[in-house]
Design a protein around this motif. Structure first.
Motif, PDB file in Angstrom:
ATOM      1  N   VAL A 369       0.836  -1.200   0.000  1.00 18.60           N
ATOM      2  CA  VAL A 369       0.000   0.000   0.000  1.00 18.60           C
ATOM      3  C   VAL A 369       0.873   1.254   0.000  1.00 18.60           C
ATOM      4  N   LEU A 370       1.963   1.226   0.735  1.00 23.73           N
ATOM      5  CA  LEU A 370       2.880   2.360   0.733  1.00 23.73           C
ATOM      6  C   LEU A 370       3.398   2.639  -0.674  1.00 23.73           C
ATOM      7  N   GLU A 371       3.667   1.599  -1.445  1.00 25.09           N
ATOM      8  CA  GLU A 371       4.166   1.820  -2.807  1.00 25.09           C
ATOM      9  C   GLU A 371       3.130   2.521  -3.684  1.00 25.09           C
ATOM     10  N   LEU A 372       1.855   2.290  -3.451  1.00 23.34           N
ATOM     11  CA  LEU A 372       0.846   3.049  -4.184  1.00 23.34           C
ATOM     12  C   LEU A 372       1.020   4.545  -3.920  1.00 23.34           C
ATOM     13  N   ALA A 373       1.309   4.896  -2.685  1.00 19.76           N
ATOM     14  CA  ALA A 373       1.517   6.313  -2.347  1.00 19.76           C
ATOM     15  C   ALA A 373       2.832   6.845  -2.886  1.00 19.76           C
ATOM     16  N   ARG A 374       3.854   6.015  -2.935  1.00 19.45           N
ATOM     17  CA  ARG A 374       5.187   6.479  -3.316  1.00 19.45           C
ATOM     18  C   ARG A 374       5.386   6.579  -4.829  1.00 19.45           C
ATOM     19  N   VAL A 375       4.782   5.679  -5.589  1.00 19.00           N
ATOM     20  CA  VAL A 375       5.132   5.556  -7.006  1.00 19.00           C
ATOM     21  C   VAL A 375       4.293   6.455  -7.906  1.00 19.00           C
ATOM     22  N   VAL A 376       3.038   6.720  -7.535  1.00 13.95           N
ATOM     23  CA  VAL A 376       2.223   7.612  -8.369  1.00 13.95           C
ATOM     24  C   VAL A 376       2.908   8.963  -8.584  1.00 13.95           C
ATOM     25  N   PRO A 377       3.437   9.632  -7.553  1.00 20.64           N
ATOM     26  CA  PRO A 377       4.167  10.886  -7.803  1.00 20.64           C
ATOM     27  C   PRO A 377       5.391  10.706  -8.689  1.00 20.64           C
TER      28      PRO A 377
END
Length: 486
Positions: A369-377
């Motif tokens: 879930v953290l990667e969803l937050a990190r990779v979109v930007p």
């Protein structure tokens, strides 16, 4: 002691069976079986090297871009070429879009529906889980499916199609992006960002969630959340210490490095994170071996480096129980996936959570879930960095003889392709997929693989044929069995 066969699993890509030895309500040992054989490594033998880019995406229908990128990297290594910056940015964006779609699918469609099971009817969050996550009917499941469909439309512009994308080449991406197209792409990325911030994170900006400095901050965020936000519900379930502690891994985490940058290095670093040393160690690809002792494959010569690997079926082999080999790094079992990437990248939240709990169901899902937050930007930055008029792909002439290695991070973790070419034809092609690492059988020394270890001590209630705890642990690794039995 009783023996329990769990499988085939639903909501898992491919065929999977797990044999459990159970005593006193606990799993005492486990054997993981990938029962389907496919043989892509043999199919590639004798083909023209460039043909790999046509064959390997068809290994899997949900992570085909990952296979394409690894093959393109292997051929680029064979030819000794590097992608131009535009090609690198677009390739990273294409791969990241697929990886994030996998994370979204895992959370909403594969993992969370298990919390709507009747076995949890007494929990304070159960009614909400039923409403949100019941497989095929939950309101948030339906929203996630719609968001996923819209998200994949990005690949129509960037890559022509998905799955089995054919725009990726050793020299970059064959599909140049016009300035007007970039504007439309960024608008679609913002749409996905809005879905995540509104539905998954309950109104929290992606950058704010990414900035959480440790587990205490995560629980403070959870306490402040209003009665919405799908990740909040997952955290509510993880307040149960027994659930949060399920499925401890081997304590060693492998990342090949995710999203290489034109100037060198990766967005998420490569290396081996060893919990016993609390440190990132350099990646030594020469130390990778595959052991076929307990696979229905010939094991002549003992463990082999993939460069010299052999995949020859031996379906009647005594002592074998799977089509999966046993990959090892310096002879040791490792775990791979988002948790490995974020440990290697040094993210404070994942480091703190793993330090407190180890690699468990809780920390694996947290890292995804953290990667969803990190990779979109990051996708937004890659699209904004594209330079009009600059090349996206350079010509590549493959040598008649040579070897190449292509390393990549799929959603599920470390993916490697090794190719040997003789007289202009593929003499050997070996693939080690992320689920090959995580779902490996025992090796020659009898050491269980990562999932086989994680299942030990899982609770099994009286009358359970498909134990809830076992389902949680298996799904926390998000297996892709068709890649495993390539």
């Amino acid at each position: 002691m009783k023996r329990l066969l769990v499988g085939p699993f639903n909501r898992v890509e491919g065929d999977l069976e797990v044999t459990l030895d159970v005593a006193d309500g606990r799993v005492r040992s486990a054997r993981v079986n990938a029962p389907m054989y496919r043989g892509f490594e043999q199919i590639l033998h004798g083909k023209a090297p460039h043909d790999a880019l046509v064959y390997v995406p068809r290994i899997c229908g949900i992570c085909s871009v990952s296979q394409s990128v690894a093959a393109a990297h292997a051929l680029a290594d064979l030819a000794g070429v590097a992608m131009p910056p535009n090609g690198r940015h677009v390739t990273n964006a294409i791969l990241a879009i697929e990886n994030l779609a996998d994370h979204l699918t895992h959370f909403y469609l594969f993992f969370m529906p298990d919390f709507a099971r009747a076995a949890y009817a007494g929990r304070p969050w159960h009614a909400e889980a039923v409403e949100r996550f019941t497989a095929g009917h939950g309101e948030q499941v339906r929203k996630a499916i719609a968001a996923r469909q819209r998200w994949f439309e990005l690949l129509g512009t960037l890559a022509g199609k998905w799955p089995h994308t054919q725009s990726l080449e050793p020299g970059g991406s064959s599909r140049a992006i016009e300035p007007a197209e970039r504007t439309r792409l960024l608008a679609r990325v913002r749409e996905f960002r809005n879905f995540l911030e509104r539905e998954l994170f309950g109104g929290t900006a992606l950058e704010a969630f990414d900035a959480l400095p440790g587990e205490p901050a995560l629980w403070a965020w959870h306490a402040e959340q209003p009665a919405r936000g799908d990740f909040r519900l997952f955290l509510s379930a993880m307040l149960d210490p027994a659930l949060a502690a399920l499925g401890p891994g081997p304590g060693r985490y492998l990342s090949y490095g995710a999203y290489p940058q034109p100037e060198g290095g990766h967005s998420f670093a490569a290396g081996l994170w060893d919990a016993s040393h609390d440190a990132l160690q350099p990646l030594d690809t020469a130390a990778i071996t595959e052991d076929a002792t307990h696979a229905w494959l010939l094991a002549t010569g003992g463990p082999r480096h993939p460069r010299d690997g052999m995949t020859e079926p031996d379906a009647d082999k005594p002592g074998a129980y799977t089509w999966n080999k046993a990959p090892r790094l310096a002879g040791q079992v490792v775990e791979t996936g988002a948790i490995a990437r974020q440990l290697a990248a040094g993210h404070a939240l994942v480091h703190d959570a793993v330090g407190r709990h180890g690699g468990t169901v809780f920390t694996r899902v947290l890292a995804r879930v953290l990667e969803l937050a990190r990779v979109v930007p990051q996708i937004e930055r890659w699209l904004q960095a594209l330079q009009p008029g600059q090349p996206y792909c350079v010509p590549v002439r493959l040598p008649a003889d040579g070897e190449g290695m292509g390393l990549n991070e799929a959603a599920r973790g470390a993916l490697g392709h090794w190719v040997s070419v003789r007289d202009g034809r593929i003499a050997n092609y070996q693939i080690v997929a992320p689920t090959s690492w995580n779902f490996s059988p025992r090796d020659a020394a009898g050491t269980p693989g990562a999932l086989e270890q994680a299942l030990v001590d899982a609770p099994v209630q009286d009358g359970e044929d498909t134990p809830a705890a076992v389902q949680h642990i298996v799904r926390s690794f998000d297996p892709c069995m068709v890649c495993t039995v390539h």
